[in-house]
Design an enzyme around this catalytic site. Structure first.
Site, PDB file in Angstrom:
ATOM      1  N   CYS A 185       0.811  -1.211   0.000  1.00  0.00           N
ATOM      2  CA  CYS A 185       0.000   0.000   0.000  1.00  0.00           C
ATOM      3  C   CYS A 185       0.850   1.270   0.000  1.00  0.00           C
ATOM      4  CB  CYS A 185      -0.934   0.002   1.198  1.00  0.00           C
ATOM      5  SG  CYS A 185      -2.095  -1.388   1.214  1.00  0.00           S
TER       6      CYS A 185
ATOM      7  N   ASP B 260      -5.197 -12.322  -1.597  1.00  0.00           N
ATOM      8  CA  ASP B 260      -5.955 -11.814  -2.735  1.00  0.00           C
ATOM      9  C   ASP B 260      -6.367 -12.890  -3.728  1.00  0.00           C
ATOM     10  OD1 ASP B 260      -5.489  -9.397  -1.562  1.00  0.00           O
ATOM     11  OD2 ASP B 260      -4.099  -8.649  -3.085  1.00  0.00           O
TER      12      ASP B 260
END
Length: 563
Positions: free
Chosen positions: A42, A283
């Site tokens: 991130c 994910d």
């Protein structure tokens, strides 16, 4: 016990550390095909934008530090190319030497993550075309910017990464255009809330080409042309694709594991796959949405870390369960903070839920204490049951605090009206005696008790053309003269009691103001005098954006209607 982990970021690294804390004698080996393990995915856009200046700050652990602390063999630049469940081994290629070998396991954990969506378009081999997913991608983009000093960039995609990149590139002085097929940025937000984000992007000079389809790229001597369907090309010095990710499940598919949405890996709540002794997290896996219970793909770091811990627990003999993900997230957009949790109203209705919402614009702290700023909150609930479904907040201060309170309330399956009863911390610099979360609860309780009846932006066209109702704007004459919706009578709320004779008592009254507060007070006055009244959920005003184009803005945003 020997545990082999495929993928060393987020879920994989978390699982490795947790296994060691639970079992000092387990042999743990991690294979990671990139150079990096446990890096801050991130944070990648912020390195490109020089907010983070040291690339080493992006890596939370090195293979050496992980080995020293946890006695885990971290094999970077090693790619697992096949899984053999019948003999419980994986095929591995050393990407530095080319050596190939098989590694046995007792338990196998897959944490391959997701890969960028790469559309099959012409010109994808252009040197000025980039994707952003890994540290290596980040370093390539950063090196290109530092070397070539581009003046313009087109970002294909308006999700989290796209917006973070846009802000950071704009702060470097680069001209930024976001192009995407959907007609709004940030699909986790409803259109009315996304419009606040879009207004902030435009205010800082970001150009938005929404509702446009990219058809290809043409390399030019001085950059690249982005070809758009039925539109003129957009020229830029570089292009970054951020149109989303898809589960990296090639290994799982070839090994015969059950796959789900978009070829994601199907797991149960213990993170076990369809083949014994093989787990998967992150994910690449299909999860249950915590609000609807429906299958979902939610690519966020928080759930991936939780899943890694849960998988490790179960590998080590504990009984841990993943309760699902509700997609809680927060995003910095220049001076704004935008946050969401649970279902937005659009997706709740698509899921078959009978959803309603309240919209309010409270101050971040007590109004009499200097520096308070308005935030816009939208709380979504189910009609009839008043079950909390989701929330979205856009503002300047205190947004993250309120979204976390609402996320906890949703997780604990609170009734929406019960938000009024939460005992939240108060001091003038931080909140109001009636916190914004409490205020949302008061509004929902009023709906539940029949005190408040609402109309929504989606009703506007029908209301504007209905000759059998009264449309009332209760803002000040100055606000009204600066811009209003045609057909709305203006009576300021403070004059309403003395001007009731101007309103036909036989017709329903649909009331609007800037934030929803004055119109609610007006509705109580009207209801108390025998009128049938409906309050607009939210509010509106006119504003001048950075191009000085006049726009009607629902909730102080560009609502997209031709008003």
């Amino acid at each position: 016990m020997k545990v082999v982990i495929v993928g060393g970021v987020a879920g994989g690294a978390t699982a490795a550390a947790r296994i060691r804390r639970l079992d000092e004698n387990a042999k743990v080996m991690v294979f990671e095909r990139s150079h990096y393990i446990s890096y801050a995915n991130c944070g990648l856009p912020y390195y490109i934008g020089d907010v983070i200046t040291d690339p080493h700050d992006l890596t939370l652990q090195s293979p050496e530090s992980f080995k020293r602390r946890f006695q885990v063999d971290m094999k970077v630049r090693h790619e697992v190319t096949a899984i053999h469940p019948d003999r419980k081994t994986v095929s591995v290629t050393d990407l530095e030497t080319g050596e190939q070998f098989e590694e046995p396991y007792d338990k196998l954990l897959l944490s391959p993550g997701a890969k960028p969506v790469l559309p099959r378009l012409t010109g994808m081999d252009a040197d000025q075309l980039f994707t952003l997913r890994t540290v290596e991608d980040t370093l390539r983009i950063k090196d290109y910017i530092d070397t070539h000093h581009p003046k313009s960039v087109v970002l294909a995609g308006g999700g989290f990464i796209g917006l973070e990149l846009a802000e950071n590139l704009r702060e470097l002085g680069i001209d930024v255009t976001i192009v995407q097929r959907p007609k709004q940025l940030m699909n986790p937000f409803d259109p009315d809330m996304a419009a606040l984000i879009q207004a902030e992007m435009r205010r800082h000079g970001i150009k938005l080409a929404l509702g446009h389809t990219v058809e290809g790229f043409v390399k030019k001597e001085n950059g690249v042309d982005v070809l758009l369907k039925d539109q003129n090309p957009i020229h830029a010095d570089m292009v970054i694709l951020a149109i989303g990710v898809t589960p990296d499940s090639k290994l799982a598919k070839e090994a015969g594991l059950e796959l789900g949405i978009k070829n994601s890996i199907v797991v149960n709540d213990k993170m076990e796959t369809s083949i014994p002794d093989i787990y998967a997290v992150g994910d690449a896996v299909q999860v249950k949405h915590a609000v609807t219970g429906q299958d979902a793909l939610i690519s966020l770091a928080g759930p991936a870390n939780k899943q890694g811990r849960i998988a490790a627990d179960n590998i080590c003999g504990k009984d841990s369960h993943f309760m699902g993900s509700q997609g809680s997230s927060v995003l910095k957009v220049f001076d704004l903070t935008a946050a969401t949790t649970g279902m937005n109203e659009t997706n709740a209705r698509k899921a078959g839920l009978d959803a309603d919402s309240v919209i309010l614009s409270p101050m971040s702290h007590a109004g009499y204490y200097p520096g308070g700023k308005v935030m816009t909150m939208k709380v979504v609930f189910e009609k009839g049951t008043y079950r909390l479904l989701g929330a979205q907040i856009v503002g300047y201060e205190g947004v993250d605090k309120r979204i976390d309170v609402l996320a906890a309330a949703i997780h604990n399956k609170m009734n929406a009206g019960d938000l009024k009863d939460l005992d939240l911390a108060y001091a003038p610099p931080y909140s109001s005696a009636k916190d914004p979360v409490n205020m949302a609860g008061f509004m929902i309780e009023n709906i539940q008790d029949g005190i408040l009846r609402q109309w929504h932006l989606s009703d506007l066209d029908a209301i504007r053309h209905n000759p059998h109702i009264t449309r009332l704007d209760v803002r000040t004459p100055e606000e009204y003269s600066s811009g209003h919706i045609e057909g709305f009578l203006n009576i300021p709320v403070d004059e309403l009691r003395n001007r009731l004779n101007e309103i036909d008592p036989s017709r329903p009254v649909y009331v609007i103001c800037q934030s929803g507060l004055r119109s609610y007070i007006a509705c109580r006055i009207l209801e108390g005098n025998g009128f049938d009244c409906f309050n607009f959920a939210g509010g509106y005003r006119f504003y001048d954006d950075v191009t000085h184009e006049r726009q009607l803005v629902e909730m102080a945003t560009d609502c997209g209607m031709d008003c």
